[in-house]
Design a protein around this motif. Structure first.
Motif, PDB file in Angstrom:
ATOM      1  N   ASN A 113       0.508   7.331  -0.075  1.00  0.00           N
ATOM      2  CA  ASN A 113      -0.378   8.390  -0.567  1.00  0.00           C
ATOM      3  C   ASN A 113      -1.688   7.838  -1.127  1.00  0.00           C
ATOM      4  O   ASN A 113      -2.449   8.589  -1.754  1.00  0.00           O
ATOM      5  N   ASP A 114      -1.937   6.532  -0.892  1.00  0.00           N
ATOM      6  CA  ASP A 114      -3.179   5.957  -1.419  1.00  0.00           C
ATOM      7  C   ASP A 114      -4.386   6.676  -0.839  1.00  0.00           C
ATOM      8  O   ASP A 114      -4.419   7.030   0.356  1.00  0.00           O
ATOM      9  N   GLU A 115      -5.385   6.842  -1.668  1.00  0.00           N
ATOM     10  CA  GLU A 115      -6.537   7.671  -1.334  1.00  0.00           C
ATOM     11  C   GLU A 115      -7.299   7.169  -0.111  1.00  0.00           C
ATOM     12  O   GLU A 115      -7.724   7.943   0.731  1.00  0.00           O
ATOM     13  N   ALA A 142       0.270   1.778   5.316  1.00  0.00           N
ATOM     14  CA  ALA A 142       1.211   2.059   4.230  1.00  0.00           C
ATOM     15  C   ALA A 142       2.359   1.065   4.305  1.00  0.00           C
ATOM     16  O   ALA A 142       2.871   0.770   5.384  1.00  0.00           O
ATOM     17  N   ILE A 149       0.852  -1.186   0.000  1.00  0.00           N
ATOM     18  CA  ILE A 149       0.000   0.000   0.000  1.00  0.00           C
ATOM     19  C   ILE A 149       0.892   1.241   0.000  1.00  0.00           C
ATOM     20  O   ILE A 149       1.784   1.381   0.852  1.00  0.00           O
ATOM     21  N   GLY A 150       0.664   2.094  -0.968  1.00  0.00           N
ATOM     22  CA  GLY A 150       1.432   3.334  -1.018  1.00  0.00           C
ATOM     23  C   GLY A 150       0.979   4.303   0.068  1.00  0.00           C
ATOM     24  O   GLY A 150      -0.201   4.364   0.417  1.00  0.00           O
ATOM     25  N   ASN A 195      -9.100   2.151  -2.909  1.00  0.00           N
ATOM     26  CA  ASN A 195      -9.036   3.254  -3.881  1.00  0.00           C
ATOM     27  C   ASN A 195     -10.150   3.120  -4.910  1.00  0.00           C
ATOM     28  O   ASN A 195      -9.935   3.298  -6.128  1.00  0.00           O
TER      29      ASN A 195
END
Length: 734
Positions: free
Chosen positions: A486-488, A538, A483-484, A575
């Motif tokens: 900056n994921d929404e 994250a 998971i990034g 997302n």
């Protein structure tokens, strides 16, 4: 399940312990004939591995006191041939000892070799290893299956010969079985099935036992095989040949239970009605399945979801106590039937209608002796009838027995036997170390996911059963997702939903070492879907799934090919998308770590580091608990109250108590009854109790497994419970 079977008259002779020579056993259209004498036989099913050797003498004697002539048992192939050619006959599987106990009680024995048994027993009694011999298909005209089936059958026959247990040798065995209710399934196998059934009959005859054979529900049974019946009612059954006796191989006085299912009960008035009607209509051999159901210790319960208890609402309960009034009422029935034995087996019969739903069956002989059965099969209305210039009142759905055609000695609907009430009296666990002021637990927590070296890695999913080969209930699957930061969905604080589909039987889900929940199936193939919101972080997130089996299939066409396990894993709402992890690389591990460390055995690995505590953790998944305890006081049977635990396995002194799972019955309150109307034909959903309650709360722990003190009690809890509320319970008549 406990389905019907093919019998063989293993021997041509029978004798009790007080006779030194063997006895000839044959049959005619009326009955079995032992030493030239026709016999009316009442048989009781007691499965030796569903109790323990210390209980066997008492169970056999209680059956005998109940008016039973014969003990019947299956032979459990997968309990005896642990791997090809590796045989075991110890402990609960000491078949020879069980047979000798029956012999010492001066009773007959029916040995149902099978070796397929169904019986709600794991894999129908067939060893799982046989499925993995290339080219094997169970119960068909299939060379690998037939080879191993014949080999095991011959082994059992020869073992019985060596121990002189056949009737011709002065032993108790008068009947034995090959195969089991094949007529239900041969249509699925078509011509191949018919060839197999004929081969099975010929194979059994070739065992050099000089026997006629009996085959249940085999409607086209070839000569000399005798077809028989199993059902809740067999009074209307007629053998296909007029030269064969009328035999009822299974009368079900109750029914089995499944985790999450209902608790069925069959009223004794109806059981007695069915038995009396069978003998009224010319029956001569009757077997109760079960007379003592017992316990599916360890992982022997089939399924999926068959409970550890196999009580069966039988005349002798799971713990070995007579169930009153059922046991007592049937005892009086047996006495009444035996008063008519000579005329039933030698007299001429005439059936006469005495009005709608009322029938008299009169048996007479040349001396003028007379016996009569008068039945009222109306399931609502009592009847008063005239019979031989006398008036008789017949309750609805009942049979009156008149051994002299005048006096009623027994009516199936009139219960005079006393009723006992049985309570489970709680006994707190008492630790053996009296120097400890507080109760001490040893605890070991397993981490979710792969432990040690992985067994293998594979893209996608494997079949659970083909992977574990039933060496364990458990199979770990793990994968990960990145998971990034900056994921929404992280910014919104929303939780995606983990969606898992499985074809059975159950699973526990973990994300980043945290327990997320449990899901399980229902029905024979047990498909189910797990849905639960999960928290992701994250970076790398680990998803670990512990897939479970809860007993393998027990019967059905090609049942050995029914699979289990995870089929799809997705994350919804990530997302605003759905991420499918099904084709990911999944890492697999067979079993849980504590099993490999032998934590359940007294001689578990010495380097295992238990943590001692006076405050056992509660609600904690994947946790092993151990306590050293005294035996409960007294000599009553003992149960283990697991009401406040989740799901798992339990052992005492290394002996397998079995799977525990206080799963609530999913039946609605309105599906249960407060009082059952015995009148009318029975089915397993007619007289149910326990709706909304745990299907099984108490788990039988045989007294013979206890030492006075220093008993090692071990649990593996899968999903979380409260071990501080575990108690013993003494089963006591109050």
């Amino acid at each position: 399940m406990n389905l019907c079977f093919i019998f063989c008259l293993i021997s041509t002779s029978l004798v009790f312990t007080f006779v030194s020579a063997g006895s000839n056993v044959t049959y005619d259209s009326r009955s079995l004939i032992i030493d030239g004498q026709r016999k009316l036989l009442i048989s009781a099913a007691i499965h030796y591995p569903r109790s323990v050797p210390a209980m066997w003498p008492g169970l056999v004697q209680t059956a005998k006191q109940g008016g039973v002539d014969v003990i019947e048992t299956y032979v459990f192939w997968n309990g005896h041939e642990l791997s090809p050619g590796n045989y075991y006959f110890g402990g609960r599987f000491d078949l020879v000892k069980f047979a000798k106990i029956v012999h010492e009680a001066r009773m007959y024995l029916i040995l149902r070799i099978g070796p397929f048994v169904a019986a709600e027993w794991n894999y129908g009694g067939v060893p799982v290893w046989l499925h993995y011999i290339p080219g094997t298909v169970f119960r068909t005209y299939n060379q690998p299956f037939m080879y191993h089936m014949e080999k095991f059958t011959a082994y059992i026959v020869n073992l019985m010969k060596q121990e002189k247990l056949f009737a011709s040798q002065g032993g108790p065995i008068i009947l034995s079985q090959i195969e089991n209710e094949y007529g239900f399934y041969e249509n699925y196998y078509k011509e191949d099935g018919k060839k197999y059934a004929l081969w099975a009959a010929k194979m059994a005859v070739s065992q050099n036992t000089s026997v006629p054979w009996i085959m249940c529900q085999q409607w086209d049974a070839p000569d000399p095989v005798i077809d028989t019946c199993n059902s809740f009612y067999c009074d209307q059954f007629t053998p296909t040949s007029p030269n064969r006796p009328k035999i009822w191989t299974e009368n079900w006085p109750g029914w089995f239970k499944t985790f999450g299912g209902r608790d069925p009960h069959r009223p004794v008035e109806d059981v007695a009605f069915s038995v009396a009607r069978f003998f009224q209509k010319g029956g001569s051999v009757h077997n109760y399945y079960m007379y003592h159901g017992g316990t599916n210790f360890g992982r022997t319960a089939g399924g999926p979801f068959i409970t550890t208890s196999y009580d069966y609402d039988a005349p002798i309960d799971e713990y070995g106590l007579p169930r009153l009034p059922k046991w007592g009422h049937l005892k009086e029935l047996h006495k009444a039937i035996k008063l008519c034995e000579h005329l039933l087996l030698h007299g001429k019969s005439v059936n006469t209608s005495l009005g709608p739903s009322v029938e008299a069956s009169v048996y007479t002989d040349s001396t003028g002796a007379c016996a009569a059965f008068i039945s009222n099969s109306d399931d609502k209305n009592d009847k008063t009838v005239e019979f031989r210039n006398a008036s008789y009142h017949l309750p609805a759905w009942s049979v009156s027995i008149l051994p002299d055609c005048k006096n009623v000695v027994f009516n199936t609907a009139k219960v005079s036997s006393p009723t006992n009430k049985v309570a489970m009296v709680p006994e707190k666990l008492q630790q053996s170390d009296k120097s400890q002021k507080t109760f001490k637990w040893d605890v070991l927590k397993e981490n979710p996911g792969i432990w040690g070296e992985a067994d293998f890695v594979k893209n996608g999913f494997v079949d659970h059963i083909n992977t574990t080969k039933d060496t364990t209930d458990y199979l770990w699957h793990t994968t990960s997702i990145l998971i990034g930061k900056n994921d929404e969905f992280l910014k919104k604080g929303s939780e995606p939903v983990l969606v898992i589909e499985s074809k059975g039987h159950a699973l526990h889900a973990f994300v980043n070492q945290k327990y997320q929940g449990t899901a399980y199936g229902n029905g024979s193939h047990s498909p189910f879907t797990f849905k639960n919101p999960i928290s992701l972080k994250a970076g790398k997130n680990e998803i670990a799934l512990l897939s479970l089996t809860v007993g393998l299939q027990t019967a059905g066409p090609f049942y050995e090919f029914v699979g289990a396990g995870v089929t799809s894993v997705k994350i919804n709402g990530l997302n605003n998308k759905t991420i499918d992890l099904s084709s990911n690389a999944w890492t697999y591990k067979i079993g849980v770590q504590g099993e490999h460390q032998r934590l359940h055995l007294v001689d578990g690995l010495n380097n295992t580091k238990w943590t001692s505590t006076s405050e056992a953790p509660k609600g904690q998944a994947l946790t092993w608990y151990k306590a050293i305890v005294d035996a409960p006081p007294g000599d009553e049977p003992v149960g283990l109250d697991m009401l406040y635990m989740g799901k798992g396995l339990a052992w005492l002194n290394g002996e397998e108590i079995g799977r525990y799972w206080p799963r609530l019955s999913e039946f609605k309150k309105e599906d249960c009854v407060e009082e059952c109307d015995y009148r009318g034909k029975f089915n397993p959903d007619k007289c149910v109790t326990g709706c909304g309650e745990p299907t099984q709360r108490w788990y039988h722990v045989p007294r013979s497994w206890f030492k006075p003190s220093g008993n090692v009690l071990v649990f593996f809890e899968e999903k979380g419970g409260d071990p501080t509320k575990i108690t013993f319970a003494r089963r006591k008549v109050v």
